[in-house]
Design a protein around this motif. Structure first.
Motif, PDB file in Angstrom:
ATOM      1  N   PRO A 130       0.834  -1.208   0.000  1.00 29.01           N
ATOM      2  CA  PRO A 130       0.000   0.000   0.000  1.00 29.01           C
ATOM      3  C   PRO A 130       0.868   1.258   0.000  1.00 29.01           C
ATOM      4  CG  PRO A 130      -0.852  -1.609   1.551  1.00 29.01           C
ATOM      5  CD  PRO A 130       0.466  -2.145   1.059  1.00 29.01           C
ATOM      6  N   GLN A 131       0.535   2.199  -0.829  1.00 28.90           N
ATOM      7  CA  GLN A 131       1.285   3.441  -1.016  1.00 28.90           C
ATOM      8  C   GLN A 131       2.636   3.220  -1.687  1.00 28.90           C
ATOM      9  OE1 GLN A 131      -0.513   6.191  -0.371  1.00 28.90           O
ATOM     10  NE2 GLN A 131      -2.054   4.675   0.211  1.00 28.90           N
ATOM     11  N   GLY A 132       2.870   2.029  -2.213  1.00 37.39           N
ATOM     12  CA  GLY A 132       4.120   1.752  -2.903  1.00 37.39           C
ATOM     13  C   GLY A 132       4.201   2.467  -4.244  1.00 37.39           C
ATOM     14  N   ILE A 133       5.371   2.411  -4.847  1.00 34.45           N
ATOM     15  CA  ILE A 133       5.652   3.189  -6.051  1.00 34.45           C
ATOM     16  C   ILE A 133       6.015   2.260  -7.207  1.00 34.45           C
ATOM     17  CG2 ILE A 133       7.192   4.915  -7.077  1.00 34.45           C
ATOM     18  CD1 ILE A 133       7.653   5.939  -4.213  1.00 34.45           C
ATOM     19  N   LEU A 134       5.485   2.579  -8.383  1.00 32.60           N
ATOM     20  CA  LEU A 134       5.872   1.897  -9.622  1.00 32.60           C
ATOM     21  C   LEU A 134       6.483   2.913 -10.568  1.00 32.60           C
ATOM     22  CD1 LEU A 134       5.794  -0.484 -11.727  1.00 32.60           C
ATOM     23  CD2 LEU A 134       3.538   0.400 -12.396  1.00 32.60           C
ATOM     24  N   HIS A 135       7.657   2.585 -11.090  1.00 31.78           N
ATOM     25  CA  HIS A 135       8.253   3.335 -12.202  1.00 31.78           C
ATOM     26  C   HIS A 135       8.137   2.446 -13.421  1.00 31.78           C
ATOM     27  CE1 HIS A 135      11.358   5.276 -14.746  1.00 31.78           C
ATOM     28  NE2 HIS A 135      11.697   4.031 -15.017  1.00 31.78           N
ATOM     29  N   ILE A 136       7.579   2.990 -14.494  1.00 31.89           N
ATOM     30  CA  ILE A 136       7.496   2.248 -15.751  1.00 31.89           C
ATOM     31  C   ILE A 136       7.934   3.157 -16.884  1.00 31.89           C
ATOM     32  CG2 ILE A 136       5.020   2.789 -15.948  1.00 31.89           C
ATOM     33  CD1 ILE A 136       4.717   0.118 -17.500  1.00 31.89           C
ATOM     34  N   ALA A 137       8.836   2.658 -17.718  1.00 32.93           N
ATOM     35  CA  ALA A 137       9.310   3.399 -18.887  1.00 32.93           C
ATOM     36  C   ALA A 137       9.188   2.505 -20.111  1.00 32.93           C
ATOM     37  CB  ALA A 137      10.752   3.853 -18.698  1.00 32.93           C
ATOM     38  N   LEU A 138       8.711   3.094 -21.202  1.00 31.33           N
ATOM     39  CA  LEU A 138       8.473   2.378 -22.448  1.00 31.33           C
ATOM     40  C   LEU A 138       8.818   3.275 -23.620  1.00 31.33           C
ATOM     41  CD1 LEU A 138       4.845   1.247 -21.555  1.00 31.33           C
ATOM     42  CD2 LEU A 138       6.843  -0.228 -21.460  1.00 31.33           C
ATOM     43  N   LYS A 139       8.979   2.698 -24.782  1.00 26.73           N
ATOM     44  CA  LYS A 139       9.089   3.511 -25.990  1.00 26.73           C
ATOM     45  C   LYS A 139       7.697   4.007 -26.351  1.00 26.73           C
ATOM     46  CE  LYS A 139      13.292   1.432 -27.780  1.00 26.73           C
ATOM     47  NZ  LYS A 139      13.992   0.818 -28.926  1.00 26.73           N
ATOM     48  N   SER A 140       7.599   5.277 -26.694  1.00 25.47           N
ATOM     49  CA  SER A 140       6.286   5.856 -26.959  1.00 25.47           C
ATOM     50  C   SER A 140       5.935   5.774 -28.437  1.00 25.47           C
ATOM     51  CB  SER A 140       6.232   7.308 -26.472  1.00 25.47           C
ATOM     52  OG  SER A 140       7.244   8.080 -27.069  1.00 25.47           O
ATOM     53  N   PRO A 187      17.533   6.090 -32.854  1.00 28.13           N
ATOM     54  CA  PRO A 187      16.904   6.976 -31.865  1.00 28.13           C
ATOM     55  C   PRO A 187      15.428   6.627 -31.707  1.00 28.13           C
ATOM     56  CG  PRO A 187      18.109   8.228 -33.534  1.00 28.13           C
ATOM     57  CD  PRO A 187      18.009   6.817 -34.028  1.00 28.13           C
ATOM     58  N   ALA A 188      14.926   6.682 -30.482  1.00 28.70           N
ATOM     59  CA  ALA A 188      13.521   6.355 -30.223  1.00 28.70           C
ATOM     60  C   ALA A 188      12.988   7.250 -29.114  1.00 28.70           C
ATOM     61  CB  ALA A 188      13.377   4.887 -29.825  1.00 28.70           C
ATOM     62  N   ASP A 189      11.739   7.664 -29.247  1.00 34.42           N
ATOM     63  CA  ASP A 189      11.071   8.445 -28.206  1.00 34.42           C
ATOM     64  C   ASP A 189      10.635   7.509 -27.084  1.00 34.42           C
ATOM     65  OD1 ASP A 189      11.202  10.913 -29.611  1.00 34.42           O
ATOM     66  OD2 ASP A 189       9.512  10.280 -30.856  1.00 34.42           O
ATOM     67  N   TRP A 190      10.672   8.020 -25.861  1.00 34.61           N
ATOM     68  CA  TRP A 190      10.241   7.211 -24.724  1.00 34.61           C
ATOM     69  C   TRP A 190       9.408   8.037 -23.751  1.00 34.61           C
ATOM     70  CZ3 TRP A 190      11.944   9.313 -20.190  1.00 34.61           C
ATOM     71  CH2 TRP A 190      13.158  10.004 -20.193  1.00 34.61           C
ATOM     72  N   ILE A 191       8.665   7.314 -22.921  1.00 32.32           N
ATOM     73  CA  ILE A 191       7.875   7.929 -21.857  1.00 32.32           C
ATOM     74  C   ILE A 191       8.113   7.142 -20.584  1.00 32.32           C
ATOM     75  CG2 ILE A 191       5.849   6.556 -22.561  1.00 32.32           C
ATOM     76  CD1 ILE A 191       4.119   8.825 -21.438  1.00 32.32           C
ATOM     77  N   ALA A 192       8.240   7.856 -19.482  1.00 32.11           N
ATOM     78  CA  ALA A 192       8.405   7.230 -18.171  1.00 32.11           C
ATOM     79  C   ALA A 192       7.369   7.816 -17.226  1.00 32.11           C
ATOM     80  CB  ALA A 192       9.815   7.454 -17.635  1.00 32.11           C
ATOM     81  N   LEU A 193       6.644   6.945 -16.526  1.00 34.20           N
ATOM     82  CA  LEU A 193       5.647   7.377 -15.568  1.00 34.20           C
ATOM     83  C   LEU A 193       5.972   6.818 -14.191  1.00 34.20           C
ATOM     84  CD1 LEU A 193       2.357   6.716 -17.603  1.00 34.20           C
ATOM     85  CD2 LEU A 193       3.714   8.821 -17.507  1.00 34.20           C
ATOM     86  N   ARG A 194       5.757   7.649 -13.157  1.00 37.72           N
ATOM     87  CA  ARG A 194       5.858   7.168 -11.785  1.00 37.72           C
ATOM     88  C   ARG A 194       4.460   7.200 -11.202  1.00 37.72           C
ATOM     89  NH1 ARG A 194       9.656  10.353  -9.335  1.00 37.72           N
ATOM     90  NH2 ARG A 194       8.407  11.330  -7.719  1.00 37.72           N
ATOM     91  N   ALA A 195       4.066   6.094 -10.577  1.00 41.72           N
ATOM     92  CA  ALA A 195       2.699   5.977 -10.070  1.00 41.72           C
ATOM     93  C   ALA A 195       2.712   5.384  -8.671  1.00 41.72           C
ATOM     94  CB  ALA A 195       1.870   5.089 -11.012  1.00 41.72           C
ATOM     95  N   HIS A 196       1.678   5.707  -7.918  1.00 48.19           N
ATOM     96  CA  HIS A 196       1.537   5.192  -6.551  1.00 48.19           C
ATOM     97  C   HIS A 196       0.382   4.196  -6.485  1.00 48.19           C
ATOM     98  CE1 HIS A 196       4.301   7.942  -4.331  1.00 48.19           C
ATOM     99  NE2 HIS A 196       4.116   8.660  -5.419  1.00 48.19           N
ATOM    100  N   ALA A 197       0.559   3.191  -5.671  1.00 48.20           N
ATOM    101  CA  ALA A 197      -0.511   2.201  -5.456  1.00 48.20           C
ATOM    102  C   ALA A 197      -1.587   2.796  -4.572  1.00 48.20           C
ATOM    103  CB  ALA A 197       0.080   0.955  -4.807  1.00 48.20           C
TER     104      ALA A 197
END
Length: 197
Positions: A130-140, A187-197
């Motif tokens: 609970p309240q933990g953190i996820l970092h996810i990064a992918l090519k957009s 070269p590639a575009d990417w997106i990274a999101l940080r999210a909380h549970a």
């Protein structure tokens, strides 16, 4: 990740990939922000850890680090880092519940088929405290294709990925974008999101 062709590319190019990523973790502002948001001595999962450079930085920061990868050659390198517990596992093997304060899924889930992403994110949500953190990064982007090396990729827009995270029970709090070259030299575009549970 279970795509045989993608796994074979990483196994064959393990030394090249290790060299490519060796200095990135130490100067990655997203990793530093992720670590700063965790409690002291946090239990962390480095999903798709590769050679383990990010896992090593997490261990040096005082985290209890579990690192997983589907490529045995990558796991062997990750296991050489002090403080890192590394094991062979695919995305399907993440079955823990409330186990991690943080999950670092950095440029790994982009190799999963789009149809499997909701299931993988749901598993990561269960594994997050609970309240933990996820970092996810992918090519957009959009669609699915193989790169010139034969690796399978699924591309996501910010809106699609944010929606998938919300359905899995995560709330996005931070985002970053960029463009850089990967193992294939393109070269590639990417997106990274940080999210909380």
């Amino acid at each position: 990740m279970t795509d045989p062709e993608t796994l074979a590319v990483y196994a064959a190019k393990v030394d090249e990939y290790n060299a490519l990523t060796s200095s990135g973790a130490a100067r990655d502002p997203l990793l530093h922000a992720f670590l700063a948001a965790l409690p002291k001595g946090a239990a962390v999962l480095d999903l798709g850890c590769g050679p383990g450079h990010s896992a090593a930085a997490m261990a040096q920061a005082g985290c209890e680090v579990t690192a997983t990868d589907a490529v045995p050659e990558m796991v062997a390198l990750a296991a050489e880092h002090d403080g890192v517990t590394a094991r062979i596992a695919t995305f399907n093997d993440i079955i823990e519940t409330d186990a991690y304060h943080g999950i670092w899924a950095n440029f790994c889930l982009l190799h999963a088929p789009r149809a499997d992403m909701p299931r993988h994110l749901a598993a990561l949500r269960r594994a997050t405290k609970p309240q933990g953190i996820l970092h996810i990064a992918l090519k957009s982007g959009t669609g699915e294709k193989r790169d010139r090396l034969g690796r399978y990729y699924t591309y996501y827009t910010d809106a699609e990925l944010t929606g998938l995270l919300a359905k899995a029970g995560f709330t996005v709090t931070d985002r970053a974008t960029g463009r850089e070259k990967g193992l294939d030299g393109a070269p590639a575009d990417w997106i990274a999101l940080r999210a909380h549970a």
